[in-house]
Enzyme design. Structure first.
Site, PDB file in Angstrom:
ATOM      1  N   LYS A 120     -17.457  37.052 -22.088  1.00 21.43           N
ATOM      2  CA  LYS A 120     -18.040  35.722 -21.909  1.00 21.43           C
ATOM      3  C   LYS A 120     -19.282  35.603 -22.759  1.00 21.43           C
ATOM      4  CE  LYS A 120     -17.136  32.013 -19.412  1.00 21.43           C
ATOM      5  NZ  LYS A 120     -15.837  31.602 -18.861  1.00 21.43           N
ATOM      6  N   GLY A 148     -16.544  17.129 -10.579  1.00 21.92           N
ATOM      7  CA  GLY A 148     -16.650  17.454 -12.009  1.00 21.92           C
ATOM      8  C   GLY A 148     -15.722  16.591 -12.851  1.00 21.92           C
ATOM      9  N   GLY A 159     -15.485  17.207 -16.414  1.00 22.44           N
ATOM     10  CA  GLY A 159     -15.560  17.859 -17.730  1.00 22.44           C
ATOM     11  C   GLY A 159     -14.197  18.355 -18.190  1.00 22.44           C
ATOM     12  N   ASN A 160     -14.193  19.484 -18.926  1.00 22.54           N
ATOM     13  CA  ASN A 160     -12.956  20.054 -19.486  1.00 22.54           C
ATOM     14  C   ASN A 160     -11.840  20.195 -18.450  1.00 22.54           C
ATOM     15  OD1 ASN A 160     -14.204  20.379 -21.954  1.00 22.54           O
ATOM     16  ND2 ASN A 160     -14.611  22.565 -21.705  1.00 22.54           N
ATOM     17  N   ALA A 161     -12.215  20.468 -17.205  1.00 16.53           N
ATOM     18  CA  ALA A 161     -11.199  20.720 -16.183  1.00 16.53           C
ATOM     19  C   ALA A 161     -10.959  19.500 -15.280  1.00 16.53           C
ATOM     20  CB  ALA A 161     -11.615  21.928 -15.351  1.00 16.53           C
ATOM     21  N   GLY A 162     -12.031  18.959 -14.698  1.00 15.14           N
ATOM     22  CA  GLY A 162     -11.901  17.888 -13.704  1.00 15.14           C
ATOM     23  C   GLY A 162     -11.300  16.610 -14.262  1.00 15.14           C
TER      24      GLY A 162
HETATM   25  N1  GLU Z   1     -13.514  29.224 -20.475  1.00 17.78           N
HETATM   26  C1  GLU Z   1     -12.176  29.294 -19.944  1.00 17.78           C
HETATM   27  C2  GLU Z   1     -12.160  30.176 -18.707  1.00 17.78           C
HETATM   28  O1  GLU Z   1     -13.155  30.384 -18.061  1.00 17.78           O
HETATM   29  C3  GLU Z   1     -11.165  29.696 -20.988  1.00 17.78           C
HETATM   30  C4  GLU Z   1     -11.357  31.046 -21.576  1.00 17.78           C
HETATM   31  C5  GLU Z   1     -10.485  31.327 -22.777  1.00 17.78           C
HETATM   32  O2  GLU Z   1      -9.659  30.503 -23.124  1.00 17.78           O
HETATM   33  O3  GLU Z   1     -10.653  32.391 -23.350  1.00 17.78           O
HETATM   34  O4  GLU Z   1     -11.123  30.596 -18.293  1.00 17.78           O
END
Ligand code: GLU
Length: 420
Positions: free
Chosen positions: A105, A217, A219-222
């Site tokens: 990460k 949320g 964002g990318n997910a919500g």
């Molecule tokens: N950031 C996303 C996660 O927490 C995707 C990670 C990725 O695709 O490597 O799963």
């Protein structure tokens, strides 16, 4: 006081699972800490001509099963401990999905809302130059996370390609289609969550067409979870929030209207004809499905007792604390853990990386079909493990079942590699 340090939380979760499964002491010791952490300073020339130094991190939690893999967060409150925690969760996420990755990460302490496009691009490039020796398609593959998007990934891939002197599309995933992105990656986190929801509803005999859903949320997910739960199941999304607060409508919210408000005003707050709620109130609504899709530590010992849902679908990373876990479990809420529910993102990142390495690209249909197959298998593995423990008179939560599967896979690989 309840522990809210995300890294300490991951350690508590690991300890709990290790005790249940009688994990070898040496394996436990290796898995309690990240293998490598890197802290960098990134000097960026700002629009006023002055240089500002940003602080960034990248962590390789464990790479026994493959290269480190995980997103990059741009967040004003980023800390090394959050990044360590998220890299641990990535390790369990990849292992549970049974894809050939370890966990990593990254993060940069910054507020992207305060940066203009040039500053943002320079920060992305500066971050990649700073961590260049620490990443690569066989070493560690970054991707988007909170406040980072495909555009940032394109700049990062471009900078990495500059560093190595040739195009290296497979160094970063979550890219736009023009630079080796995969079909279906943009909504893959939410799509994976929807496949898990479909299976969970089947098991609990909940009709998703009639279900009331609240999402924290946008964002990318919500954002995509809203769109997809409506499109795939016809569910009624009664509430959704962003960092400005929540909106509610008993009849159900209109996705297009919310998107328009977000685009025009920067927040869903500008949406007309809806009731306003706080983020806390949203979490306590009486619903069939609650989807935390924002950040960590949203459901804690303080509010767990007030959660009023049948299914809790953790689309964010770390939204539920260990103290809340026990309360939810005793209340009989079907709480599906983050590193199962949101694994669609990394699963399709894996597909993207495979396509980059092969220079052979798949259709969206292929991507969704393979995603469905992997994540549905993970869900079934979790339920099966819960049942196995139950038949031995041990009641464990879906989170503990998921941990047990993931830890065992990583530990077995380390064992056979001779790490302990
Ligand atoms: N950031 C996303 C996660 O927490 C995707 C990670 C990725 O695709 O490597 O799963």
């Amino acid at each position: 006081m309840e522990e809210l340090n995300p890294f300490k939380i991951t350690q508590q979760q690991l300890k709990k699972a290790a005790d249940i499964m009688n994990l070898d002491k040496e394996a436990y010791e290796i898995l309690s800490e990240p293998m490598r952490t890197l802290t960098v300073s990134i000097p960026i020339k700002m629009r006023d001509g002055k240089t500002k130094v940003f602080k960034g991190f990248r962590v390789h939690y464990n790479t026994a099963r493959g290269p480190a893999k995980g997103g990059i967060r741009f967040h004003p409150e980023e800390t090394i401990d959050t990044v360590k925690a998220l890299s641990a969760w990535m390790t369990w996420k990849s292992a549970l999905a049974n894809i050939p990755y370890g966990g990593g990460k990254g993060g940069v302490i910054c507020n992207p809302k305060e940066l203009n496009d040039t500053e943002l691009e320079n920060l992305c490039r500066g971050y990649i130059r700073a961590i260049g020796d620490f990443i690569g398609p066989k070493v560690d593959i970054p991707a988007p996370d909170v406040y980072t998007t495909p555009q940032e990934m394109a700049w990062m891939m471009d900078e990495y390609s500059n560093l190595v002197g040739h195009n290296e599309f497979g160094a970063i995933t979550g890219k736009p289609l023009e630079v080796g992105g995969s079909e279906g990656r943009f909504d893959s986190t939410a799509m994976g969550g929807m496949y898990v929801l479909r299976e969970a509803a089947k098991l609990k005999k909940i009709n998703l067409k009639k279900a009331r859903i609240a999402i924290q949320g946008f964002g990318n997910a919500g954002n995509f979870a809203f769109d997809l739960s409506k499109k795939l199941f016809g569910s009624n999304i009664v509430a959704i929030s962003d960092s400005s607060g929540a909106v509610y409508s008993e009849k159900g919210l209109d996705y297009q209207k919310l998107k328009k408000a977000k685009e025009e005003t920067g927040s869903i707050d500008g949406c007309k004809g809806v009731e306003k709620l706080t983020n806390e109130e949203l979490l306590e609504l009486d619903v069939d499905v609650l989807i935390p899709a924002a950040i960590e530590n949203q459901i804690t010992e303080k509010n767990a007792d007030k959660i009023n849902t049948k299914i809790l679908l953790e689309l964010a990373n770390g939204p539920v604390t260990p103290g809340a876990d026990d309360i939810l479990f005793n209340k009989g809420i079907f709480d599906l853990p983050d590193f199962l529910v949101n694994s669609g993102g990394v699963i399709v990142s894996y597909f993207e990386w495979v396509q980059n390495i092969q220079s052979f690209y798949w259709t969206q249909e292929d991507v969704y079909k393979r995603l469905d197959s992997i994540i549905t298998t993970s869900f079934k593995d979790v339920i099966k493990t819960q049942m196995e423990y139950k038949s031995n008179n041990k009641k464990i939560s879906p989170r503990m079942a998921a941990y047990i599967i993931a830890i065992k896979r990583v530990a077995d690989t380390m064992k056979v590699r001779g790490w302990y």
